[in-house]
Structures are given as C-alpha cells and as structure tokens.
Motif scaffolding. Structure first.
Motif, PDB file in Angstrom:
ATOM      1  N   ARG A 295      -3.759 -13.954  -2.520  1.00 56.93           N
ATOM      2  CA  ARG A 295      -3.407 -12.965  -3.529  1.00 56.93           C
ATOM      3  C   ARG A 295      -4.566 -12.812  -4.503  1.00 56.93           C
ATOM      4  N   LEU A 296      -4.629 -11.657  -5.121  1.00 59.62           N
ATOM      5  CA  LEU A 296      -5.663 -11.360  -6.105  1.00 59.62           C
ATOM      6  C   LEU A 296      -4.981 -10.741  -7.314  1.00 59.62           C
ATOM      7  N   ARG A 297      -5.015 -11.454  -8.428  1.00 58.84           N
ATOM      8  CA  ARG A 297      -4.354 -11.003  -9.658  1.00 58.84           C
ATOM      9  C   ARG A 297      -5.423 -10.439 -10.588  1.00 58.84           C
ATOM     10  N   ILE A 298      -5.351  -9.141 -10.810  1.00 60.61           N
ATOM     11  CA  ILE A 298      -6.367  -8.427 -11.583  1.00 60.61           C
ATOM     12  C   ILE A 298      -5.825  -8.091 -12.964  1.00 60.61           C
ATOM     13  N   GLY A 299      -6.653  -8.295 -13.974  1.00 61.50           N
ATOM     14  CA  GLY A 299      -6.350  -7.842 -15.319  1.00 61.50           C
ATOM     15  C   GLY A 299      -7.378  -6.808 -15.719  1.00 61.50           C
ATOM     16  N   SER A 300      -6.982  -5.839 -16.548  1.00 60.19           N
ATOM     17  CA  SER A 300      -7.936  -4.805 -16.925  1.00 60.19           C
ATOM     18  C   SER A 300      -7.548  -4.142 -18.226  1.00 60.19           C
TER      19      SER A 300
ATOM     20  N   SER B  82      -9.129   2.032 -17.793  1.00 56.88           N
ATOM     21  CA  SER B  82     -10.301   2.598 -17.111  1.00 56.88           C
ATOM     22  C   SER B  82      -9.841   3.548 -16.017  1.00 56.88           C
ATOM     23  N   ARG B  83     -10.544   4.683 -15.879  1.00 57.44           N
ATOM     24  CA  ARG B  83     -10.241   5.633 -14.811  1.00 57.44           C
ATOM     25  C   ARG B  83     -10.777   5.157 -13.470  1.00 57.44           C
ATOM     26  N   ALA B  84     -11.507   4.055 -13.466  1.00 55.95           N
ATOM     27  CA  ALA B  84     -12.008   3.509 -12.203  1.00 55.95           C
ATOM     28  C   ALA B  84     -10.957   2.663 -11.489  1.00 55.95           C
ATOM     29  N   LEU B  85      -9.863   2.346 -12.173  1.00 52.94           N
ATOM     30  CA  LEU B  85      -8.889   1.407 -11.607  1.00 52.94           C
ATOM     31  C   LEU B  85      -8.257   1.896 -10.306  1.00 52.94           C
ATOM     32  N   ALA B  86      -7.858   3.159 -10.272  1.00 52.19           N
ATOM     33  CA  ALA B  86      -7.161   3.661  -9.082  1.00 52.19           C
ATOM     34  C   ALA B  86      -8.045   3.541  -7.852  1.00 52.19           C
ATOM     35  N   GLY B  87      -9.295   3.967  -7.972  1.00 47.20           N
ATOM     36  CA  GLY B  87     -10.203   3.875  -6.833  1.00 47.20           C
ATOM     37  C   GLY B  87     -10.533   2.449  -6.455  1.00 47.20           C
ATOM     38  N   TRP B  88     -10.605   1.579  -7.455  1.00 50.33           N
ATOM     39  CA  TRP B  88     -10.894   0.166  -7.177  1.00 50.33           C
ATOM     40  C   TRP B  88      -9.749  -0.485  -6.406  1.00 50.33           C
ATOM     41  N   LEU B  89      -8.514  -0.261  -6.875  1.00 51.77           N
ATOM     42  CA  LEU B  89      -7.363  -0.834  -6.190  1.00 51.77           C
ATOM     43  C   LEU B  89      -7.247  -0.298  -4.762  1.00 51.77           C
ATOM     44  N   ARG B  90      -7.506   0.996  -4.590  1.00 53.97           N
ATOM     45  CA  ARG B  90      -7.436   1.577  -3.246  1.00 53.97           C
ATOM     46  C   ARG B  90      -8.442   0.910  -2.307  1.00 53.97           C
ATOM     47  N   ARG B  91      -9.640   0.707  -2.782  1.00 51.42           N
ATOM     48  CA  ARG B  91     -10.670   0.075  -1.948  1.00 51.42           C
ATOM     49  C   ARG B  91     -10.331  -1.385  -1.643  1.00 51.42           C
ATOM     50  N   LEU B  92      -9.801  -2.090  -2.623  1.00 57.82           N
ATOM     51  CA  LEU B  92      -9.447  -3.485  -2.407  1.00 57.82           C
ATOM     52  C   LEU B  92      -8.316  -3.619  -1.384  1.00 57.82           C
ATOM     53  N   ARG B  93      -7.330  -2.726  -1.467  1.00 58.24           N
ATOM     54  CA  ARG B  93      -6.216  -2.802  -0.508  1.00 58.24           C
ATOM     55  C   ARG B  93      -6.697  -2.489   0.904  1.00 58.24           C
ATOM     56  N   GLU B  94      -7.672  -1.598   1.021  1.00 54.62           N
ATOM     57  CA  GLU B  94      -8.236  -1.318   2.344  1.00 54.62           C
ATOM     58  C   GLU B  94      -9.046  -2.508   2.857  1.00 54.62           C
TER      59      GLU B  94
ATOM     60  N   LEU C  70      -8.605  -5.692   1.915  1.00 52.24           N
ATOM     61  CA  LEU C  70      -7.781  -6.903   1.996  1.00 52.24           C
ATOM     62  C   LEU C  70      -6.336  -6.548   2.328  1.00 52.24           C
ATOM     63  N   PRO C  71      -6.071  -6.074   3.536  1.00 56.97           N
ATOM     64  CA  PRO C  71      -4.716  -5.609   3.875  1.00 56.97           C
ATOM     65  C   PRO C  71      -3.658  -6.702   3.816  1.00 56.97           C
ATOM     66  N   GLY C  72      -4.062  -7.964   3.974  1.00 61.67           N
ATOM     67  CA  GLY C  72      -3.069  -9.040   3.953  1.00 61.67           C
ATOM     68  C   GLY C  72      -2.958  -9.746   2.621  1.00 61.67           C
ATOM     69  N   THR C  73      -3.628  -9.223   1.604  1.00 56.55           N
ATOM     70  CA  THR C  73      -3.644  -9.880   0.295  1.00 56.55           C
ATOM     71  C   THR C  73      -2.705  -9.184  -0.679  1.00 56.55           C
ATOM     72  N   ASP C  74      -1.921  -9.967  -1.404  1.00 59.48           N
ATOM     73  CA  ASP C  74      -1.034  -9.451  -2.440  1.00 59.48           C
ATOM     74  C   ASP C  74      -1.872  -9.176  -3.682  1.00 59.48           C
ATOM     75  N   ILE C  75      -2.102  -7.893  -3.995  1.00 56.30           N
ATOM     76  CA  ILE C  75      -2.942  -7.503  -5.126  1.00 56.30           C
ATOM     77  C   ILE C  75      -2.060  -6.996  -6.256  1.00 56.30           C
ATOM     78  N   SER C  76      -2.182  -7.616  -7.431  1.00 58.26           N
ATOM     79  CA  SER C  76      -1.386  -7.204  -8.591  1.00 58.26           C
ATOM     80  C   SER C  76      -2.308  -6.789  -9.728  1.00 58.26           C
ATOM     81  N   LEU C  77      -1.768  -5.991 -10.652  1.00 60.80           N
ATOM     82  CA  LEU C  77      -2.553  -5.481 -11.774  1.00 60.80           C
ATOM     83  C   LEU C  77      -1.790  -5.697 -13.071  1.00 60.80           C
ATOM     84  N   GLN C  78      -2.485  -6.221 -14.065  1.00 62.61           N
ATOM     85  CA  GLN C  78      -1.912  -6.379 -15.405  1.00 62.61           C
ATOM     86  C   GLN C  78      -2.826  -5.692 -16.411  1.00 62.61           C
ATOM     87  N   MET C  79      -2.276  -4.761 -17.171  1.00 57.51           N
ATOM     88  CA  MET C  79      -3.043  -4.028 -18.166  1.00 57.51           C
ATOM     89  C   MET C  79      -2.840  -4.635 -19.552  1.00 57.51           C
ATOM     90  N   ASP C  80      -3.889  -4.575 -20.377  1.00 57.07           N
ATOM     91  CA  ASP C  80      -3.788  -5.062 -21.749  1.00 57.07           C
ATOM     92  C   ASP C  80      -4.862  -4.368 -22.574  1.00 57.07           C
TER      93      ASP C  80
END
Length: 355
Positions: free
Chosen positions: A95-100, A103-115, A117-127
């Motif tokens: 799993r990869l737990r991301i905090g941020s 940023s308008r770069a987040l959507a594209g970053w998450l999309r690339r990471l999911r592509e 790392l298809p087997g990785t649980d990717i989460s996002l926490q904003m602050d």
C-alpha cells in the motif's frame, strides 16, 4: 488528572504552532476543546505552561521545562507506533499512503501511480498544513507527502525524512474578478492592487507570513480578510476580494488568473518520504544514491535550469517522483496563463525529459 501521551502531544503542538487555533487544527480538534484540555493540564500541574498573548501562546519557564521532557516521550511513542505499523504492513499487502496539500497535479499523479502499481492500495489524505503532513510521515501514518513551502517560511521537517525537490521556485499568481481594472493586463503590478481587499487562509503554513512580508517590502498595507479559499472564490467572483493562487489554477467566466510583475510570491514544491516507504508499496526500482542529487527532469525553478536537488529516498523513489513530475507538467501546460509564463521564461517544464 493523570497526564497521558495525548496531553503531551497537545503541549508540543501548541508550542510548535504558536497558537491554540493552529494547534487545534493540526490535532484535528476544536479550539475550545484544546483550550479546555490545556487548562486541565495546567490545573493538574499547578501552574501555567503557556502565556496567552495577543500574537499567540509562548511557553513559560515551567512550560519550557515540561516540553523538554515531553518531546522525547512523544517522539518515542511515535517510533513505537511507526515500527508496529510497519510490522503489520508487511503482512497486509502493498500500500502507498499519500498526503498532500492542494495541487492540480494530484489527479494525474494518482492516475499514473494506479497504472504503475495495479496491486497496490493507494490512499490520499489532504491537509492545508504541510507541517502536519510531515509529522504524519515521520510518525508512520503516511508514506509520502507532496507539499509546498512558502518562500521565506521554512517548513519544520522532522529528522530522518527523505526529500526531493519538484520545483525550487513556483510563482504564485493572483485571482481577480473578470471586470477588475487589472484583469485586462497580461502581467499585474503589485502596486495596482494596493486598495483591494486581499483574502488569505491563515491555517495554510506560512501563507499569511509570506504575503505579509511581500506586501511590507512593497510598502503596501491593504485590508486583509482571513478565510478558506473556497469562500475566497465566491468573494473574488463578485469583486469583494482578490487572493493569491497557484499558477496551475484555471480561470472561470467570472474570474481571471494573472501573474504578478517580478513574481514576488513563490513556493517550493517538495516530495517527502519515510525510508523504506516505497518497498512497502510494492515498488521495485532504483533509488537515488547520496544527498543533493536530482531526478532526470527536476527543475531548479519553474523558469530556471534543470538542476533541482534531492536526497536519497530508497528503491522505487525515482518512479514515484517521475510520475509526479509528469503529472505536474501536464497540469502546468493545461493552464494557459501559466503556459504563457513558462514560455516567456524559457522553462524546461515545457519539454519532457529524455527517457
């Protein structure tokens, strides 16, 4: 009342933040609740730990003494929790737990990471607080954090974190109503905004201090409103306020985005991680050896040469960084005003790095 780790953590947060309001936000509680908790702690010890001033809270002599003992205990508990979570993670799958921060770069970053790392649980926490996110990375609650650091207001980086610089100096633009007198200019003079009401979110680390410094250096003292940027957008649209904004911001029919002359407001974009965070995400790849080295397309400033610095971040860090860099470039080029600024400044962001 018996003191617990949560009480010591609250004392450290108040001392670090310098105010009950900021500390309460970082701790995820209301200010009245934190004020009540502090009063109970002081009552149990028999003396005040902080002097309440108009500008914030400062530790008393006893407060400094208690904090010197509390910090190692809080840090030790954080290490205990981090190690326990790491042990649990090893048996729970990648799993990869991301905090941020925003940023308008987040959507594209998450999309690339999911592509990637298809087997990785990717989460996002904003602050809104970069410092709060870095504390969570250090404590094991997050694996990586993508944050911005306001120029002149250094972040409080916990020891032991790895760092990469995405953009050394990103200019901050200004949001104006579409019929604002300065909206017709391609580049806005700061002096032309002296009579406007500025709106700033004081809970964003360094935001108010950074703006106050820039306005002061320009000899300006405009009225300033404090509030969140969602509220700011509605006020800007009807001409009631103006506000700094990210250069990747997209204009609306009732609102324009413009750069400021000589770019007096700026931030640095940074990616922090815990050692070993990428192995836990199931990423296998080369890291960066040694301090102060750079990814293949890092940029020292949005308009400068490609020479940003980074620290060693272990296996897989280069891939995660490359996905973030590509996502940021995508967001930058989609924002017409920012793309024009990049062209004027001959920025390397206009060109993808060689594979």
């Amino acid at each position: 009342m018996e003191l617990e780790v949560r009480h010591l953590r609250a004392l450290c947060a108040i001392a670090d933040a310098g105010s009950l309001h900021k500390a309460a936000r970082q701790l995820g509680m209301s200010q009245p609740s934190l004020t009540t908790q502090l009063r109970r702690i002081e009552n149990s010890l028999g003396a005040e730990l902080f002097s309440r001033e108009r500008t914030g809270c400062r530790p008393t002599l006893l407060g400094h003494s208690v904090l010197s003992r509390a910090r190692p205990l809080v840090a030790g508990m954080a290490v205990l929790v981090s190690e326990a979570r790491a042990a649990a993670d090893r048996s729970a799958g990648p799993r990869l737990r991301i905090g941020s921060t925003a940023s308008r770069a987040l959507a594209g970053w998450l999309r690339r990471l999911r592509e990637r790392l298809p087997g990785t649980d990717i989460s996002l926490q904003m602050d809104v607080s970069a410092n709060a996110l870095l504390r969570q990375v250090s404590g094991g609650g997050l694996d990586v954090a993508f944050v911005h650091e306001v120029e002149g207001c250094p972040l409080r980086v916990p020891p032991g974190l790895d760092r990469r610089v995405l953009v050394e100096r990103e200019p901050q633009f200004i949001s104006l109503a579409h019929d604002h007198p300065a909206a017709g200019s391609q580049i806005v003079e700061l002096a032309d905004l002296a009579a406007d009401r500025w709106m700033i979110d004081p809970t964003v680390d360094g935001e108010w201090d950074g703006l106050r410094r820039v306005l002061g250096e320009a000899g300006l003292n405009p009225p300033v409103l404090h509030g969140d940027y969602l509220t700011a957008s509605s006020l800007i649209a009807v001409g009631e306020a103006i506000a700094p904004c990210q250069p990747t911001s997209v204009p609306r029919e009732d609102m324009v985005v413009r750069p400021l002359r000589d770019d007096p407001l700026a931030v640095r974009l940074l990616l922090f991680s815990r050692p070993g965070a990428y192995e836990g995400a199931g990423i296998v790849g080369p890291g960066i050896a040694g301090p102060d080295t750079a990814g293949p397309g890092a940029v020292a400033s949005a308009g400068g040469d490609a020479s940003a610095e980074g620290d060693g971040d272990g296996p897989g860090g280069a891939e995660v960084y490359a996905d973030l860099e590509a996502a940021y470039r995508e967001a930058a080029l989609q924002a017409v005003v920012y793309r024009q600024w990049l062209m004027r400044n001959k920025s390397p962001l206009l060109h993808a790095p060689a594979a």
